[in-house]
Enzyme design. Structure first.
Site, mmCIF file in Angstrom:
data_model
loop_
_atom_site.group_PDB
_atom_site.id
_atom_site.type_symbol
_atom_site.label_atom_id
_atom_site.label_comp_id
_atom_site.label_asym_id
_atom_site.label_seq_id
_atom_site.Cartn_x
_atom_site.Cartn_y
_atom_site.Cartn_z
ATOM 1 N N GLY A 96 0.807 -1.209 0.000
ATOM 2 C CA GLY A 96 0.000 0.000 0.000
ATOM 3 C C GLY A 96 0.838 1.256 0.000
ATOM 4 O O GLY A 96 1.934 1.295 0.559
ATOM 5 N N HIS A 156 3.581 4.760 2.748
ATOM 6 C CA HIS A 156 4.794 4.427 3.496
ATOM 7 C C HIS A 156 6.042 4.998 2.821
ATOM 8 O O HIS A 156 7.147 4.547 3.100
ATOM 9 C CB HIS A 156 4.937 2.914 3.620
ATOM 10 C CG HIS A 156 3.742 2.240 4.198
ATOM 11 N ND1 HIS A 156 3.248 2.561 5.435
ATOM 12 C CD2 HIS A 156 2.919 1.275 3.690
ATOM 13 C CE1 HIS A 156 2.181 1.816 5.689
ATOM 14 N NE2 HIS A 156 1.961 1.034 4.647
ATOM 15 N N ASP A 203 -1.367 -8.404 1.350
ATOM 16 C CA ASP A 203 -0.143 -8.481 0.549
ATOM 17 C C ASP A 203 0.205 -9.934 0.236
ATOM 18 O O ASP A 203 0.530 -10.280 -0.898
ATOM 19 C CB ASP A 203 1.022 -7.822 1.296
ATOM 20 C CG ASP A 203 0.950 -6.300 1.278
ATOM 21 O OD1 ASP A 203 0.102 -5.750 0.564
ATOM 22 O OD2 ASP A 203 1.750 -5.668 1.987
ATOM 23 N N HIS A 231 0.188 1.080 9.787
ATOM 24 C CA HIS A 231 -1.084 1.586 9.285
ATOM 25 C C HIS A 231 -1.914 2.191 10.414
ATOM 26 O O HIS A 231 -3.091 2.488 10.228
ATOM 27 C CB HIS A 231 -1.886 0.465 8.621
ATOM 28 C CG HIS A 231 -1.124 -0.293 7.595
ATOM 29 N ND1 HIS A 231 -0.473 -1.479 7.883
ATOM 30 C CD2 HIS A 231 -0.889 -0.035 6.293
ATOM 31 C CE1 HIS A 231 0.123 -1.920 6.784
ATOM 32 N NE2 HIS A 231 -0.098 -1.067 5.816
#
Length: 329
Positions: A53, A56, A109, A216
């Site tokens: 995602g 980051h 993932d 997250h």
């Protein structure tokens, strides 16, 4: 929410367009959202692919280049990239010597990268996977420890070994060894705000921290009162060192800002971390201090330590040329 964006919907596309302008050594495919080395796959070299995602940054696109990744694929903010886009990254990285996927240990993932690997195998690509699970503070459902800062260490050492011409099995084995020798923990001073949500993901009181937070914004081990850096680092290093393989020697250390932490505070944390490591018989051979694996605009820090052997240290020092890490070139 105050952010320098056009819209939550266009954010990832706009970020990739900016990266393409800033880093001509990267080749950005805006249709598939794959970030690759500009020259294409290197003949005879094992390809390295990672992703996950967005939110980051600079992970993972900032680590594409000589001595690290051949391609990276970002998903939407805090959302895994889809299998078709991961497949496009695998295709772009394969010169015929196979591809290693480096995957953080989150359910989405793992599922999507596994599906992409199956699709790639159907096309004749040889794909191996290393799963990074270094976070001593938490788990992603039933998947085990979360994958965080050690991802940078795995990408770097595997990338250096692949650059030397090692085969796919050897590069994958090196990634497993680095992951097994690395542990991380993070502390949040403030929450992060995902653009699509528009409000902080959790709340902290003015004198509270989240000890063991996920990248997250996942809950950590506990809420604690804010303390001096020396005390926070000492408490954080207890579970981290307990999770490392036993013994002294040399280490790689990353003191990582989570997105909104002043560099001066990160240097303070490194100083305190070095003292704790010395007491445990570990010397810092190489360190990184700065933003490498962020959580949007979260204030806080993560600490990653790898108990490194001589081959790891030699590979770490080998030439690297990416937007974020660059030495020996």
């Amino acid at each position: 929410m105050k952010k320098l964006i056009n819209s939550a919907e266009s954010l990832v596309s706009d970020v990739l367009r900016g990266m393409a302008i800033a880093h001509p050594g990267l080749r950005v495919d805006h249709a598939t959202r794959v970030i690759a080395r500009a020259g294409g796959p290197v003949p005879g070299k094992v390809g390295l692919v990672s992703g996950g995602g967005s939110g980051h940054e600079p992970l993972h696109g900032g680590f594409v280049g000589r001595g690290m990744l051949d391609a990276a694929v970002p998903g939407e903010v805090f959302t895994s990239p889809t299998p078709d886009r991961i497949l496009a990254a695998l295709r772009s990285a394969d010169s015929g010597s196979g591809v290693l996927q480096i995957v953080k240990n989150y359910s989405g993932d793992r599922l999507n990268f596994a599906m992409a690997a199956e699709l790639a195998a159907d096309e004749g690509h040889e794909v191996r996977t290393v799963v990074v699970d270094d976070d001593v503070a938490g788990a992603d459902g039933g998947a085990g420890r979360r994958g965080t800062g050690a991802t940078v260490f795995v990408e770097r050492i595997c990338g250096a070994l692949a650059e030397e011409g090692a085969d796919l099995a050897a590069v994958a084995e090196a990634g497993e060894r680095v992951n097994a020798a690395s542990r991380s923990i993070a502390i949040a001073l403030s929450p992060c705000t995902a653009p699509a949500v528009g409000r902080p993901g959790f709340e902290l009181g003015p004198d509270e921290i989240e000890f063991g937070v996920g990248i997250h914004g996942e809950p950590g081990l506990r809420r604690e009162p804010l303390r001096p850096a020396r005390e926070l680092v000492a408490r954080a290093m207890e579970p981290l060192l307990a999770g490392l393989p036993p013994g002294g020697g040399e280490s790689l250390v990353m003191v990582n800002g989570l997105g909104a932490t002043p560099l001066q505070e990160l240097y303070v944390v490194l100083h305190e971390t070095a003292g704790v490591l010395r007491e445990g018989g570990l010397n810092i051979a190489h360190s990184l201090v700065g933003n490498y694996v962020t959580a949007l605009d979260m204030a806080g820090v993560s600490i990653t330590v790898c108990r490194a052997d001589a081959p790891m240290l030699a590979l770490w020092a080998a030439p690297v040329n990416t937007p974020v890490l660059r030495w020996g070139c």
